[in-house]
Design an enzyme around this catalytic site. Structure first.
Site, PDB file in Angstrom:
ATOM      1  N   ASP A  61       0.841  -1.188   0.000  1.00 54.14           N
ATOM      2  CA  ASP A  61       0.000   0.000   0.000  1.00 54.14           C
ATOM      3  C   ASP A  61       0.879   1.242   0.000  1.00 54.14           C
ATOM      4  O   ASP A  61       1.643   1.465   0.938  1.00 54.14           O
ATOM      5  CB  ASP A  61      -0.868  -0.056   1.271  1.00 54.14           C
ATOM      6  CG  ASP A  61      -1.790   1.136   1.367  1.00 54.14           C
ATOM      7  OD1 ASP A  61      -2.268   1.576   0.322  1.00 54.14           O
ATOM      8  OD2 ASP A  61      -2.022   1.621   2.473  1.00 54.14           O
ATOM      9  N   THR A  94      -3.200   5.221  -3.926  1.00 53.89           N
ATOM     10  CA  THR A  94      -2.126   5.948  -3.244  1.00 53.89           C
ATOM     11  C   THR A  94      -0.819   5.863  -4.020  1.00 53.89           C
ATOM     12  O   THR A  94      -0.048   6.809  -4.052  1.00 53.89           O
ATOM     13  CB  THR A  94      -1.907   5.355  -1.852  1.00 53.89           C
ATOM     14  OG1 THR A  94      -1.874   3.947  -1.965  1.00 53.89           O
ATOM     15  CG2 THR A  94      -3.033   5.734  -0.935  1.00 53.89           C
ATOM     16  N   THR A  95      -0.590   4.706  -4.652  1.00 49.68           N
ATOM     17  CA  THR A  95       0.647   4.575  -5.419  1.00 49.68           C
ATOM     18  C   THR A  95       0.545   5.374  -6.706  1.00 49.68           C
ATOM     19  O   THR A  95       1.462   6.097  -7.071  1.00 49.68           O
ATOM     20  CB  THR A  95       0.913   3.090  -5.757  1.00 49.68           C
ATOM     21  OG1 THR A  95       0.701   2.330  -4.581  1.00 49.68           O
ATOM     22  CG2 THR A  95       2.316   2.893  -6.230  1.00 49.68           C
ATOM     23  N   ASP A 387      -8.753  -0.757   1.854  1.00 50.07           N
ATOM     24  CA  ASP A 387      -8.754  -0.023   0.582  1.00 50.07           C
ATOM     25  C   ASP A 387     -10.018  -0.346  -0.203  1.00 50.07           C
ATOM     26  O   ASP A 387     -10.693   0.541  -0.710  1.00 50.07           O
ATOM     27  CB  ASP A 387      -7.533  -0.408  -0.268  1.00 50.07           C
ATOM     28  CG  ASP A 387      -6.292   0.346   0.182  1.00 50.07           C
ATOM     29  OD1 ASP A 387      -6.382   1.007   1.230  1.00 50.07           O
ATOM     30  OD2 ASP A 387      -5.262   0.262  -0.483  1.00 50.07           O
TER      31      ASP A 387
END
Length: 527
Positions: A61, A94-95, A387
């Site tokens: 994550d 998020t990445t 997530d």
């Protein structure tokens, strides 16, 4: 040399080119760090803390990786912040947001190097981001009205989100868990009422969803193991005064019988308190603090289930879910809100006994019990599931859906390229650069899967020049595939957040032309 002494001794400043270089390099280094975790074939990172206990986290994550880093570079901190915000706001992506911002800066660096002013780059980027967003809006699908189709969309989104995580092996199973849990929320994004309990043992496939609420506690001795139509009083109060406890005061007595009198008085106080509590007409009492043997006996005699030491997270949730409030005084029963549920019983999960509250007031409450081989696996599974839950609960509210697998980026890049051709002046270079940065996401997905990214992206481009193409990268077969057929979907809200946050972050770092590092304030010697 008068100018030199503007700052105190240890303060440093970097101007113009050097400052910009430092911020570009820092931001790109961060982007490269998380880049390899992007996509279904992305790798995980092991984070080991050097502090006490040497805790180890294995995660994929982006936000978790970046949160754990201690970083000195100011620009890198900006990227870490956007990944945190992305995590709080929509939960996933998020990445992607860091990778996109890093690429935008990489392109910007080239432009600034060829004497284009940062402000020109920024205004170009702004136009491009607007254009990209409207291109996505043109192509969204919305199946809100058709319940079956919408559920299928949710399943697909959950599976896409989970496919880049540890749960990818059993993604159908977990996607179903997540969709069921979110459907129970009936449109609220309050994930508080979905409780996740981690129990080591078994395999990930053994995880299940249970309606109601599970409290990770045992039922006390000699108390009813099963209660129907429970009235629950949730309290945070001290129930441990059946021994003499007089802190910080000295009591002189001239015989042991006096001590016994004091103890007797304490016991009486306790008995009164218990009577007051029982007077609420309850048959289950949950306390956050310890309950000593004496009050426990009294509760058992009255046929009341007493649960002690329910941890904080558990008790707050329990109050929320059963519709009660946490009480700490019991003098006026009419003002205390009791919680209710249809059945309380003890269940076994693995080795542990837990208390299960079913048929609770808040119909949307449920508990997901995760099983897994080790704590690291469970922690990562929880993050992945979180997530998925975030994305799904956002999608229930904003039901617009896009295809996944690098398809949205291709659509945006195509629109942005067309805009670049129409725009006169230096801005067009910046707009073109934006489209190149967008392509970095499909490129990275392909690279992480060990495919020939240049070849694939070229094929994708050609596919997207046809009208209304659904082409994206199919990492399983390693070729260009039809995303609609493969059922790879993403939430529009996530993509939009990625696009806008990355552009704003890149813009913020681009505006920097000077970095001033101040010396820390010295402590005076107090000797």
């Amino acid at each position: 040399m008068a100018v030199e002494r503007l700052f105190k001794d240890e303060a440093t400043e970097e101007k113009g080119e050097r400052a910009r270089m430092a911020s570009f390099v820092g931001a790109m280094a961060i982007a490269d760090l998380v880049k390899t975790t992007l996509g279904p074939k992305g790798m995980d990172k092991i984070l080991q803390s050097t502090g006490r206990g040497h805790s180890v986290t294995v995660t994929n994550d982006g936000a978790t990786i970046l949160k754990s880093l201690h970083i000195d570079n100011p620009a890198a901190k900006v990227l870490i912040d956007i990944s945190k915000v992305q995590d709080d706001e929509v939960g996933d992506g998020t990445t992607s947001v860091v990778v996109l911002a890093g690429e935008l800066l990489r392109e910007a660096e080239k432009l600034v190097g060829s004497k284009i002013h940062p402000m020109t780059v920024i205004s170009g980027y702004r136009m491009a981001a607007e254009c990209a967003r409207s291109a996505l809006l043109d192509r969204v699908m919305d199946n809100k009205d058709d319940a079956d189709k919408f559920r299928l969309d949710l399943m697909r989104i959950a599976m896409t989100t989970l496919s880049s995580k540890i749960l990818s092996q059993d993604k159908e199973h977990f996607a179903k868990l997540a969709v069921d849990a979110v459907m129970r929320l009936k449109g609220s994004t309050n994930l508080e009422s979905i409780q996740i309990i981690k129990k080591a043992g078994g395999s990930l496939k053994d995880s299940f969803l249970d309606e109601g609420f599970i409290l990770d506690k045992k039922i006390g001795l000699g108390q009813p193991k099963r209660i129907e139509n429970a009235n629950i009083l949730v309290a945070n109060t001290a129930m441990d005064t059946d021994k003499v406890k007089i802190y910080g005061a000295r009591v002189r007595v001239d015989s042991m019988s006096k001590v016994a009198q004091i103890e007797g008085a304490e016991k009486e106080k306790m008995r009164e308190k218990v009577q007051k509590i029982i007077g609420h007409g309850i048959n289950c009492f949950v306390n956050r603090q310890l309950i000593y043997n004496f009050p426990e006996e009294l509760f058992a005699d009255a046929g009341i289930l007493a649960i002690e030491h329910a941890d904080f997270d558990g008790i707050e949730r329990l109050a929320l879910v059963t519709g009660g409030e946490i009480a700490s005084t019991f003098d006026n029963p009419e003002s205390v809100k009791l919680g209710h549920c249809k059945l309380i019983e003890e269940i076994m999960i693995g080795e542990d006994r837990l208390i299960h509250f079913s048929g609770v007031e808040m119909g949307q409450a449920c508990t997901i019990v995760l099983r897994g081989a080790s704590f690291h696996v469970l922690d990562e599974a929880e993050r992945s599931l979180h997530d998925a839950l975030c994305v799904l609960s956002q999608t229930v509210n904003d039901s617009r859906v896009l295809l996944g697998g690098g398809w949205p980026e291709m659509v945006m890049a195509k629109a942005v390229d067309e805009l670049a051709r129409k725009t006169p002046g230096k801005k067009s270079h910046a707009i073109e650069a934006f489209s190149r940065a967008l392509l970095a996401i499909p490129t990275t997905i392909a690279d992480n899967a060990g495919l020939d990214s240049a070849e694939l992206i070229a094929q994708l481009r050609a596919e997207h020049h046809k009208e209304e193409s659904n082409a994206g990268i199919d990492v399983i077969t390693g070729s260009v595939g039809d995303m609609a057929e493969l059922g790879i979907s993403e939430a529009f809200k996530v993509k939009q957040a990625v696009l806008l946050s990355a552009t704003e972050a890149a813009e913020m770092i681009l505006r920097v032309d000077e970095i001033i590092t101040c010396a820390p304030r010295r402590r005076e010697d107090r000797m």
